[in-house]
Design a protein around this motif. Structure first.
Motif, short mmCIF file in Angstrom:
data_model
loop_
_atom_site.label_atom_id
_atom_site.label_comp_id
_atom_site.label_asym_id
_atom_site.label_seq_id
_atom_site.Cartn_x
_atom_site.Cartn_y
_atom_site.Cartn_z
N VAL A 155 -13.62 16.48 -20.23
CA VAL A 155 -14.64 15.90 -19.35
C VAL A 155 -14.79 14.41 -19.66
CG1 VAL A 155 -17.09 15.90 -18.73
CG2 VAL A 155 -15.89 18.07 -19.09
N PHE A 156 -14.84 14.08 -20.96
CA PHE A 156 -14.99 12.67 -21.31
C PHE A 156 -13.79 11.85 -20.82
CE2 PHE A 156 -14.06 9.08 -24.11
CZ PHE A 156 -15.22 8.34 -23.90
N PHE A 157 -12.59 12.39 -21.00
CA PHE A 157 -11.40 11.65 -20.55
C PHE A 157 -11.41 11.47 -19.03
CE2 PHE A 157 -9.42 13.22 -24.64
CZ PHE A 157 -9.44 11.96 -25.25
N LYS A 158 -11.99 12.44 -18.33
CA LYS A 158 -12.11 12.31 -16.88
C LYS A 158 -13.11 11.20 -16.53
CE LYS A 158 -10.45 13.97 -13.06
NZ LYS A 158 -8.98 13.95 -12.82
N VAL A 159 -14.22 11.16 -17.28
CA VAL A 159 -15.21 10.10 -17.08
C VAL A 159 -14.57 8.73 -17.33
CG1 VAL A 159 -17.31 9.05 -18.04
CG2 VAL A 159 -17.24 11.50 -17.55
N LYS A 160 -13.81 8.64 -18.40
CA LYS A 160 -13.11 7.38 -18.74
C LYS A 160 -12.16 6.98 -17.61
CE LYS A 160 -10.63 5.29 -22.65
NZ LYS A 160 -9.34 4.91 -22.03
N GLU A 161 -11.47 7.98 -17.06
CA GLU A 161 -10.56 7.71 -15.94
C GLU A 161 -11.34 7.21 -14.72
OE1 GLU A 161 -7.72 10.27 -12.91
OE2 GLU A 161 -7.96 10.97 -14.98
N TYR A 162 -12.47 7.86 -14.43
CA TYR A 162 -13.31 7.40 -13.31
C TYR A 162 -13.73 5.95 -13.52
CZ TYR A 162 -13.97 12.31 -11.88
OH TYR A 162 -13.79 13.62 -11.47
N ALA A 163 -14.16 5.63 -14.75
CA ALA A 163 -14.63 4.26 -15.04
C ALA A 163 -13.50 3.25 -14.87
CB ALA A 163 -15.18 4.21 -16.46
N GLU A 164 -12.33 3.60 -15.38
CA GLU A 164 -11.20 2.66 -15.30
C GLU A 164 -10.70 2.48 -13.88
OE1 GLU A 164 -9.50 3.49 -19.82
OE2 GLU A 164 -8.64 4.56 -18.11
N LEU A 175 -21.87 11.97 -16.29
CA LEU A 175 -22.57 11.74 -17.57
C LEU A 175 -24.02 12.20 -17.50
CD1 LEU A 175 -21.14 8.20 -18.46
CD2 LEU A 175 -20.66 10.35 -19.65
N HIS A 176 -24.63 12.03 -16.33
CA HIS A 176 -26.02 12.48 -16.15
C HIS A 176 -26.13 14.00 -16.33
CE1 HIS A 176 -30.15 12.27 -14.91
NE2 HIS A 176 -29.94 13.07 -13.89
N GLN A 177 -25.09 14.71 -15.90
CA GLN A 177 -25.07 16.17 -16.04
C GLN A 177 -25.05 16.61 -17.50
OE1 GLN A 177 -21.63 17.29 -13.80
NE2 GLN A 177 -22.58 16.97 -11.80
N TYR A 178 -24.64 15.70 -18.37
CA TYR A 178 -24.55 16.04 -19.80
C TYR A 178 -25.66 15.39 -20.62
CZ TYR A 178 -20.15 18.40 -18.96
OH TYR A 178 -19.20 19.28 -18.50
N GLY A 179 -26.71 14.95 -19.94
CA GLY A 179 -27.91 14.55 -20.67
C GLY A 179 -28.21 13.06 -20.76
N LEU A 180 -27.29 12.20 -20.32
CA LEU A 180 -27.58 10.78 -20.34
C LEU A 180 -28.42 10.40 -19.12
CD1 LEU A 180 -24.22 9.08 -21.45
CD2 LEU A 180 -26.13 9.84 -22.86
N GLU A 186 -24.89 4.09 -17.14
CA GLU A 186 -24.44 2.78 -16.63
C GLU A 186 -23.96 1.90 -17.79
OE1 GLU A 186 -24.12 1.58 -13.63
OE2 GLU A 186 -25.33 2.82 -12.28
N GLN A 187 -24.70 1.93 -18.90
CA GLN A 187 -24.31 1.11 -20.05
C GLN A 187 -22.99 1.58 -20.66
OE1 GLN A 187 -27.31 0.54 -23.03
NE2 GLN A 187 -28.87 -0.15 -21.58
N LEU A 188 -22.80 2.90 -20.74
CA LEU A 188 -21.55 3.42 -21.27
C LEU A 188 -20.38 3.04 -20.37
CD1 LEU A 188 -19.80 5.06 -23.18
CD2 LEU A 188 -20.60 7.15 -22.04
N ILE A 189 -20.57 3.18 -19.06
CA ILE A 189 -19.51 2.81 -18.13
C ILE A 189 -19.20 1.32 -18.23
CG2 ILE A 189 -18.83 2.72 -15.70
CD1 ILE A 189 -18.95 5.53 -17.03
N ASP A 190 -20.23 0.48 -18.35
CA ASP A 190 -20.01 -0.96 -18.52
C ASP A 190 -19.16 -1.23 -19.77
OD1 ASP A 190 -21.38 -1.79 -16.27
OD2 ASP A 190 -23.29 -2.07 -17.32
N SER A 191 -19.47 -0.51 -20.85
CA SER A 191 -18.73 -0.70 -22.10
C SER A 191 -17.27 -0.31 -21.95
CB SER A 191 -19.38 0.11 -23.23
OG SER A 191 -20.71 -0.33 -23.47
N LEU A 219 -14.65 3.69 -31.11
CA LEU A 219 -15.77 2.78 -30.94
C LEU A 219 -15.52 1.87 -29.75
CD1 LEU A 219 -16.23 1.69 -34.68
CD2 LEU A 219 -17.78 3.17 -33.38
N VAL A 220 -16.58 1.62 -28.99
CA VAL A 220 -16.49 0.68 -27.88
C VAL A 220 -17.82 -0.04 -27.74
CG1 VAL A 220 -17.11 2.43 -26.14
CG2 VAL A 220 -15.84 0.37 -25.45
#
Length: 266
Positions: A155-164, A175-180, A186-191, A219-220
């Motif tokens: 799931v995280f790698f999919k999120v990373k792919e969406y962001a990229e 990410l909201h579905q997992y508690g953020l 938004e901040q994680l995606i920006d990072s 780390l990012v």
């Protein structure tokens, strides 16, 4: 001797002296020539170079290498703990830093240029933690948001792919579905999209040429926040993603080094 730059052939002389058939962090097929004749030629050249530098002498027909160099080589070839740190350099690729701990000795190995090996001695394991933080210097600022989420690695790698791929809304929704909160997401995606600092640290417990235990940390850091990504201890298929800062990273790395030191080997 706390710091020395070696050519590949000189490094191979050291590895031959301490009977190393592999080095953690370096692909064996890239380090050791596959043909015995080529390896022999490399070692003979390395012996000549070390002689010229006063780091090797011949006594009664036996090659005697500088004792400090041999100690450094032994730690590299037969570590108790090895640490592989990669730093992402946007537009330039990744930079690799290798550290090897054996007894009280800690050695850093880096590669300034092709076929070059820079070896440097680190005072102790706490200094090693400090060195890793120099390589990946996430912010000293307190982490106020306390953001944390646990999800399957895929799931995280999919999120990373969406962001990229700039599918921001999809990434935030996931990410909201997992508690953020949306703001934290938004901040994680920006990072991820615009990292100021990024990289990975792998701490490996070694026994002979085998890796018997490991800890991994990514780390990012973006403009607004820093994040750590690590495997959950009891469920390694899960990632824990949370905001972090330099103090939290220092505590985590120190605790991991202590844990791995205590791992018993046969």
């Amino acid at each position: 001797m706390s710091d020395i730059l070696l050519e590949r052939s000189e490094f191979l002389v050291l590895m031959n002296a301490v009977r190393a058939s592999a080095v953690v962090g370096i692909a064996t097929d890239k380090l050791f020539p596959s043909k015995k004749s080529k390896l022999k030629a490399e070692i003979e050249r390395g012996i000549d170079l070390l002689k010229q530098r006063g780091l090797l002498r011949v006594e009664s027909g036996i090659h005697v290498i500088n004792a400090e160099l041999v100690a450094m080589a032994t730690a590299i070839a037969h570590p108790e703990i090895a640490v592989l740190t990669t730093r992402d350099n946007p537009g330039q690729g990744q930079q690799l830093f290798l550290h090897y701990q054996s007894d009280s000795m800690v050695i850093e190995q880096t590669f300034p240029n092709e076929r070059e090996h820079r070896l440097a001695q680190i005072p102790d394991t706490q200094a090693l933690v400090g060195r890793i933080q120099e390589i990946l210097p996430v912010t000293d600022e307190p982490t106020n948001s306390g953001a944390s989420a646990t999800m399957e690695q895929k799931v995280f790698f999919k999120v990373k792919e969406y962001a990229e791929k700039h599918k921001r809304d999809t990434a935030v929704t996931t990410l909201h579905q997992y508690g953020l909160t949306n703001g934290q997401a938004e901040q994680l995606i920006d990072s991820i999209q615009h990292p100021i600092i990024g990289g990975n640290v792998a701490l490996l417990k070694c026994e002979g040429e085998e890796i018997v235990d490991a800890r991994n940390l990514a780390l990012v850091q973006g403009q607004q926040s820093s994040w750590s990504i690590r495997q959950a201890e009891q469920e390694p298929q899960l990632f824990i993603i949370e905001t972090t800062n330099s103090s939290a990273v220092r505590l985590l790395l120190s605790s991991w080094l202590t844990e791995l030191t205590l791992v018993k080997t046969t």
